[in-house]
Scaffold this motif. Sequence first.
Motif, PDB file in Angstrom:
ATOM      1  N   SER A 174       0.854  -1.187   0.000  1.00  0.00           N
ATOM      2  CA  SER A 174       0.000   0.000   0.000  1.00  0.00           C
ATOM      3  C   SER A 174       0.893   1.242   0.000  1.00  0.00           C
ATOM      4  N   GLU A 175       0.308   2.368  -0.301  1.00  0.00           N
ATOM      5  CA  GLU A 175       1.055   3.612  -0.238  1.00  0.00           C
ATOM      6  C   GLU A 175       1.547   3.869   1.179  1.00  0.00           C
ATOM      7  N   ASP A 176       0.741   3.525   2.172  1.00  0.00           N
ATOM      8  CA  ASP A 176       1.147   3.698   3.569  1.00  0.00           C
ATOM      9  C   ASP A 176       2.338   2.805   3.915  1.00  0.00           C
ATOM     10  N   ASP A 177       2.338   1.557   3.393  1.00  0.00           N
ATOM     11  CA  ASP A 177       3.472   0.657   3.620  1.00  0.00           C
ATOM     12  C   ASP A 177       4.759   1.302   3.111  1.00  0.00           C
ATOM     13  N   TRP A 178       4.697   1.805   1.888  1.00  0.00           N
ATOM     14  CA  TRP A 178       5.865   2.431   1.264  1.00  0.00           C
ATOM     15  C   TRP A 178       6.334   3.636   2.081  1.00  0.00           C
ATOM     16  N   ASP A 179       5.391   4.510   2.415  1.00  0.00           N
ATOM     17  CA  ASP A 179       5.744   5.742   3.117  1.00  0.00           C
ATOM     18  C   ASP A 179       6.352   5.458   4.486  1.00  0.00           C
ATOM     19  N   HIS A 180       5.797   4.494   5.198  1.00  0.00           N
ATOM     20  CA  HIS A 180       6.298   4.207   6.548  1.00  0.00           C
ATOM     21  C   HIS A 180       7.740   3.725   6.509  1.00  0.00           C
ATOM     22  N   VAL A 181       8.043   2.781   5.632  1.00  0.00           N
ATOM     23  CA  VAL A 181       9.396   2.232   5.556  1.00  0.00           C
ATOM     24  C   VAL A 181      10.381   3.292   5.074  1.00  0.00           C
ATOM     25  N   LEU A 182      10.027   4.055   4.054  1.00  0.00           N
ATOM     26  CA  LEU A 182      10.933   5.098   3.556  1.00  0.00           C
ATOM     27  C   LEU A 182      11.097   6.226   4.572  1.00  0.00           C
ATOM     28  N   ASP A 183      10.033   6.570   5.285  1.00  0.00           N
ATOM     29  CA  ASP A 183      10.122   7.645   6.277  1.00  0.00           C
ATOM     30  C   ASP A 183      11.088   7.288   7.401  1.00  0.00           C
ATOM     31  N   VAL A 184      10.944   6.095   7.954  1.00  0.00           N
ATOM     32  CA  VAL A 184      11.810   5.711   9.071  1.00  0.00           C
ATOM     33  C   VAL A 184      13.238   5.449   8.591  1.00  0.00           C
ATOM     34  N   ASN A 185      13.370   4.650   7.564  1.00  0.00           N
ATOM     35  CA  ASN A 185      14.694   4.168   7.170  1.00  0.00           C
ATOM     36  C   ASN A 185      15.541   5.208   6.446  1.00  0.00           C
ATOM     37  N   ALA A 186      14.927   6.026   5.605  1.00  0.00           N
ATOM     38  CA  ALA A 186      15.686   7.005   4.821  1.00  0.00           C
ATOM     39  C   ALA A 186      15.551   8.419   5.384  1.00  0.00           C
ATOM     40  N   LYS A 187      14.318   8.895   5.537  1.00  0.00           N
ATOM     41  CA  LYS A 187      14.127  10.229   6.102  1.00  0.00           C
ATOM     42  C   LYS A 187      14.696  10.312   7.515  1.00  0.00           C
ATOM     43  N   GLY A 188      14.536   9.244   8.302  1.00  0.00           N
ATOM     44  CA  GLY A 188      15.052   9.240   9.664  1.00  0.00           C
ATOM     45  C   GLY A 188      16.557   9.425   9.710  1.00  0.00           C
ATOM     46  N   VAL A 189      17.279   8.773   8.804  1.00  0.00           N
ATOM     47  CA  VAL A 189      18.731   8.932   8.741  1.00  0.00           C
ATOM     48  C   VAL A 189      19.088  10.369   8.377  1.00  0.00           C
ATOM     49  N   PHE A 190      18.374  10.929   7.401  1.00  0.00           N
ATOM     50  CA  PHE A 190      18.614  12.323   7.004  1.00  0.00           C
ATOM     51  C   PHE A 190      18.386  13.284   8.168  1.00  0.00           C
ATOM     52  N   LEU A 191      17.254  13.152   8.864  1.00  0.00           N
ATOM     53  CA  LEU A 191      16.956  14.078   9.962  1.00  0.00           C
ATOM     54  C   LEU A 191      17.985  13.963  11.081  1.00  0.00           C
ATOM     55  N   CYS A 192      18.369  12.751  11.407  1.00  0.00           N
ATOM     56  CA  CYS A 192      19.360  12.561  12.469  1.00  0.00           C
ATOM     57  C   CYS A 192      20.692  13.205  12.087  1.00  0.00           C
ATOM     58  N   ALA A 193      21.160  12.934  10.872  1.00  0.00           N
ATOM     59  CA  ALA A 193      22.426  13.518  10.438  1.00  0.00           C
ATOM     60  C   ALA A 193      22.352  15.044  10.430  1.00  0.00           C
ATOM     61  N   LYS A 194      21.247  15.584   9.960  1.00  0.00           N
ATOM     62  CA  LYS A 194      21.062  17.032   9.917  1.00  0.00           C
ATOM     63  C   LYS A 194      21.189  17.649  11.306  1.00  0.00           C
ATOM     64  N   ALA A 195      20.655  16.955  12.313  1.00  0.00           N
ATOM     65  CA  ALA A 195      20.736  17.459  13.689  1.00  0.00           C
ATOM     66  C   ALA A 195      22.106  17.255  14.305  1.00  0.00           C
ATOM     67  N   GLU A 196      22.806  16.218  13.896  1.00  0.00           N
ATOM     68  CA  GLU A 196      24.094  15.872  14.502  1.00  0.00           C
ATOM     69  C   GLU A 196      25.257  16.710  13.976  1.00  0.00           C
ATOM     70  N   ILE A 197      25.192  17.049  12.700  1.00  0.00           N
ATOM     71  CA  ILE A 197      26.329  17.704  12.038  1.00  0.00           C
ATOM     72  C   ILE A 197      26.758  19.006  12.708  1.00  0.00           C
ATOM     73  N   PRO A 198      25.841  19.925  13.059  1.00  0.00           N
ATOM     74  CA  PRO A 198      26.302  21.196  13.641  1.00  0.00           C
ATOM     75  C   PRO A 198      27.135  21.024  14.907  1.00  0.00           C
ATOM     76  N   HIS A 199      26.773  20.072  15.749  1.00  0.00           N
ATOM     77  CA  HIS A 199      27.515  19.840  16.990  1.00  0.00           C
ATOM     78  C   HIS A 199      28.896  19.254  16.699  1.00  0.00           C
ATOM     79  N   MET A 200      28.963  18.364  15.716  1.00  0.00           N
ATOM     80  CA  MET A 200      30.257  17.791  15.351  1.00  0.00           C
ATOM     81  C   MET A 200      31.152  18.829  14.682  1.00  0.00           C
ATOM     82  N   LYS A 201      30.567  19.729  13.904  1.00  0.00           N
ATOM     83  CA  LYS A 201      31.360  20.781  13.255  1.00  0.00           C
ATOM     84  C   LYS A 201      31.996  21.702  14.288  1.00  0.00           C
ATOM     85  N   LYS A 202      31.280  21.978  15.369  1.00  0.00           N
ATOM     86  CA  LYS A 202      31.823  22.863  16.407  1.00  0.00           C
ATOM     87  C   LYS A 202      33.110  22.306  16.993  1.00  0.00           C
TER      88      LYS A 202
END
Length: 259
Positions: free
Chosen positions: A102-130
Amino acid sequence: MELKGKVALVTGGGRGLGEGIAKKLAEAGCDVAVADIDLDNAKKVAADIKDMGRKAVAIKVDVTKWEQVKSMVDKTIKELGSLDIAVNNAGVISIKSVEDLSEDDWDHVLDVNAKGVFLCAKAEIPHMKKQNWGRIINTASIAGKAGFPDLAHYSASKFAVVGFTNALAKELAPSTKITVNAICPGIIGTQMWYGDKGLANKWKGENESMDESWQRNQESLIPQGEAQTAEDMGDLAVYFATAPHVTGQAVAVDGGMTL
């Protein structure tokens, strides 16, 4: 390189791969923030890490929600003092043919597995850059190197993680001492493979039990003939954390499956 005194954050750290990785990093000397959507599981792993003599904190997080991800990173730094190693491991799976997805199946897996990695990295990078130092380690999969039947959506999400990892590594390499790598687990006895709705059950032959299917799949798919473990993934995470010139890589720990 010593990891004593470093602070690691592991998402999806409340069980399975994340638990194995969190504990291996603790063994190597890290204090660990264990983040999971199930806070009770995170608390159990954090308690085990404290018993090992390290500092630990449990954090509830939905990695698809930006505000929660930012709060997770801020709490890690507030409670443990810094953020040096980030293992973006949280993931989900379902096993369905493309026709049945289903569309929901697709969205859930892509949201957690791919978007989740992106959001985490986006939040982590500024602290590591400092601090001009950091290790970002993403959990991909051998399904991010080759497609598997009934896992098209999962494979798509993990191919995305591999591509994101490589691109981000190149983005950060010229101006920082931040490395970015991906772990690609092979066959492990988690719910994905060895559960009521796992692949061993779905792919079993006629008159074959799930135990027999599990054993056959190990022997037929893995050249070494035996499944890998969460601790194996933790060993690779420790290596990535200590390797200053390894970046942009997606390394399979799979007993030779993707040779």
